[in-house]
Design a protein around this motif. Structure first.
Motif, PDB file in Angstrom:
ATOM      1  N   ASP A  50      85.208  87.826  98.410  1.00  0.00           N
ATOM      2  CA  ASP A  50      84.961  89.113  98.117  1.00  0.00           C
ATOM      3  C   ASP A  50      86.078  89.716  97.012  1.00  0.00           C
ATOM      4  O   ASP A  50      85.881  90.883  96.936  1.00  0.00           O
ATOM      5  N   LEU A  51      86.692  89.064  96.384  1.00  0.00           N
ATOM      6  CA  LEU A  51      87.642  89.382  95.397  1.00  0.00           C
ATOM      7  C   LEU A  51      87.501  88.760  94.077  1.00  0.00           C
ATOM      8  O   LEU A  51      87.703  89.334  92.880  1.00  0.00           O
ATOM      9  N   ALA A  52      86.969  87.370  94.040  1.00  0.00           N
ATOM     10  CA  ALA A  52      87.051  86.977  92.648  1.00  0.00           C
ATOM     11  C   ALA A  52      85.632  86.592  92.018  1.00  0.00           C
ATOM     12  O   ALA A  52      85.626  86.001  90.970  1.00  0.00           O
ATOM     13  N   ALA A  53      84.616  87.141  92.659  1.00  0.00           N
ATOM     14  CA  ALA A  53      83.250  87.278  92.316  1.00  0.00           C
ATOM     15  C   ALA A  53      82.561  88.425  92.301  1.00  0.00           C
ATOM     16  O   ALA A  53      82.962  89.067  93.441  1.00  0.00           O
ATOM     17  N   GLN A  54      81.623  88.703  91.773  1.00  0.00           N
ATOM     18  CA  GLN A  54      80.660  89.974  91.960  1.00  0.00           C
ATOM     19  C   GLN A  54      79.418  89.748  91.482  1.00  0.00           C
ATOM     20  O   GLN A  54      79.340  89.421  90.494  1.00  0.00           O
ATOM     21  N   VAL A  55      78.419  89.978  92.360  1.00  0.00           N
ATOM     22  CA  VAL A  55      77.083  90.125  92.060  1.00  0.00           C
ATOM     23  C   VAL A  55      76.578  91.579  91.263  1.00  0.00           C
ATOM     24  O   VAL A  55      76.714  92.347  92.400  1.00  0.00           O
ATOM     25  N   ASP A  81      75.706  87.460 100.721  1.00  0.00           N
ATOM     26  CA  ASP A  81      76.609  87.970 101.679  1.00  0.00           C
ATOM     27  C   ASP A  81      78.119  87.991 101.584  1.00  0.00           C
ATOM     28  O   ASP A  81      78.874  88.818 101.950  1.00  0.00           O
ATOM     29  N   LEU A  82      78.571  86.821 101.085  1.00  0.00           N
ATOM     30  CA  LEU A  82      79.795  86.670 101.182  1.00  0.00           C
ATOM     31  C   LEU A  82      80.628  87.320  99.810  1.00  0.00           C
ATOM     32  O   LEU A  82      81.589  87.515  99.534  1.00  0.00           O
ATOM     33  N   ILE A  83      79.663  87.515  98.528  1.00  0.00           N
ATOM     34  CA  ILE A  83      80.184  88.049  97.558  1.00  0.00           C
ATOM     35  C   ILE A  83      80.218  89.643  97.288  1.00  0.00           C
ATOM     36  O   ILE A  83      79.303  90.188  97.999  1.00  0.00           O
TER      37      ILE A  83
END
Length: 411
Positions: free
Chosen positions: A357-362, A163-165
């Motif tokens: 929420d900016l530096a990683a993405q699933v 939920d953070l990503i």
């Protein structure tokens, strides 16, 4: 000791009319046939409920008719047994009451002649009736326990890291992105007509592949049909199993083989030079937030083990007052304006702070789903069902320096 014979199966032991005995036998045989027929109609009713949500009128009428026939047959059997019992079959088979046995005893006759004395009869002692499941008098097997509906499952972990990503989707088996790997900034004030300085940029192609998380169960068709809600319970546990492993992979996967390369292995190590003597957990986390900020990112979340979060909430001032929360009302899980998520997926004594929420993405390739199949040859011949749960996903970490991972100093 005078032998006492108690009535058990009148149709078999007591003398009586051969015709009545034959009729009883016929009624018992018809009841067996009726029981088999009821079982068949009940199975049909169960299937109708699964398919349409109700029992068809024809099925309901058939069951009611069979029930009425069974009641009549049982009543007739009872009537015939009582008739045979009354008719009797000789002195050895006549069932005598305790009063009759008393008046026919020698002691009672002597007592009646003399008008005094004592009259006794000897009867075989009857065992106490108890809830034991074996031995004389044990009727425990006839006591049926109440069975609660459904299955009582174990405690389940709440999943919070995803939920953070930042979320995303992909239609491929790999994600490629271009990452700036170097920047020489030579920008400077320049005089009129003078040579302008040259700056340099370099880029690197990064690739992250889609990984599969999966597992399966096998069950018989009969047990899935006979145990209500079992398949839905298995499906729920199957999805839970995927998400459990997914959270561990997103957080700590080492990237080898079919493992996702997680956030912690890619995060920047906490700078121990920022520690100050007497730092608490709260101080350490503030230092980590600063480290993210100095990398030109703003942290958006903190991940802690529940034990460490409890240690923060239990901190007191010099007067013994809690400094973090009002114990009557509790408080939001926030620190230094950032949300805090506690999960046992991170080890006790560790922390992760970052710009989630900016530096990683699933990227989801295939959402978690459950499939049921009987197509396997072994399944088909053994009436088995394979239940498989599977998901496919990838994760990209665009700026590893925007995540800081470290450990709290020993208390």
């Amino acid at each position: 000791m005078q032998k006492v014979q108690y009535p058990r199966d009148f149709a078999r032991k007591n003398a009586g009319s051969a015709d009545d005995k034959l009729e009883i036998k016929g009624l018992l045989d018809s009841l067996k046939e009726r029981d088999a027929e009821i079982k068949s109609w009940c199975e049909k009713a169960t299937n109708e409920i699964k398919e349409t949500g109700k029992v068809a009128g024809e099925t309901k009428s058939a069951l009611e008719k069979l029930s009425e026939e069974g009641i009549k047959a049982n009543a007739r059997i009872l009537e015939l047994e009582q008739k045979l019992a009354r008719r009797g079959g000789g002195d050895d088979n006549v069932v005598k009451s305790i009063g009759e046995m008393m008046t026919e005893s020698d002691d009672f006759k002597a007592f009646a002649q003399k008008g005094r004395g004592t009259a006794r009869i000897n009867l075989k002692a009857v065992s106490n009736i108890t809830s034991a499941t074996s031995g004389q008098g044990g009727v425990g097997v006839a006591i049926a326990p109440d069975r609660l509906a459904g299955v009582q499952g174990p405690a389940l972990r709440q999943f919070v890291v995803r939920d953070l990503i930042m979320p995303g989707r992909t239609a491929s088996n790999a994600i490629e992105y271009v990452q700036e790997s170097g920047f020489t900034n030579s920008a400077a004030p320049v005089a009129e007509g003078a040579q302008k300085p040259q700056s340099d940029l370099s880029f690197e192609l990064k690739t992250t592949t889609v990984k599969t998380i999966a597992h399966w169960f096998r069950a018989s068709k009969q047990v899935l049909a006979d145990v209500p809600l079992l398949q839905s319970y298995i499906n729920g546990r199957a999805i839970y199993g995927l998400k459990y492993v997914e959270e561990a992979q997103l957080l700590s996967g080492d990237g080898t083989g079919q493992n996702i390369l997680g956030l912690i292995p890619q995060a920047t190590a906490f700078d121990d030079d920022r520690r100050v003597t007497g730092d608490t957990r709260i101080d350490t986390l503030r230092h980590a937030i600063l480290q993210v900020r100095l990398a030109e990112y703003r942290a958006t979340g903190i991940v802690l083990n529940p034990v460490d979060w409890e240690g923060i909430e239990l901190q007191k001032d010099s007067t013994g007052q809690y400094i973090w929360v009002n114990v009557q009302d509790g408080g939001q899980q926030r620190m230094w304006k950032l949300p805090v998520v506690d999960t046992t997926a991170i080890a006790e004594g560790e922390f992760l702070v970052g710009a989630f929420d900016l530096a990683a993405q699933v990227f989801d390739r295939e959402d978690a789903a459950v499939e049921v199949s009987t197509e396997d040859a072994d399944n088909f011949t053994k009436n088995m069902v394979t239940i498989r749960a599977e998901e496919r996903l990838a994760m990209a970490v665009y700026r590893p320096e925007s995540f800081v991972h470290g450990t709290f100093a020993a208390a």
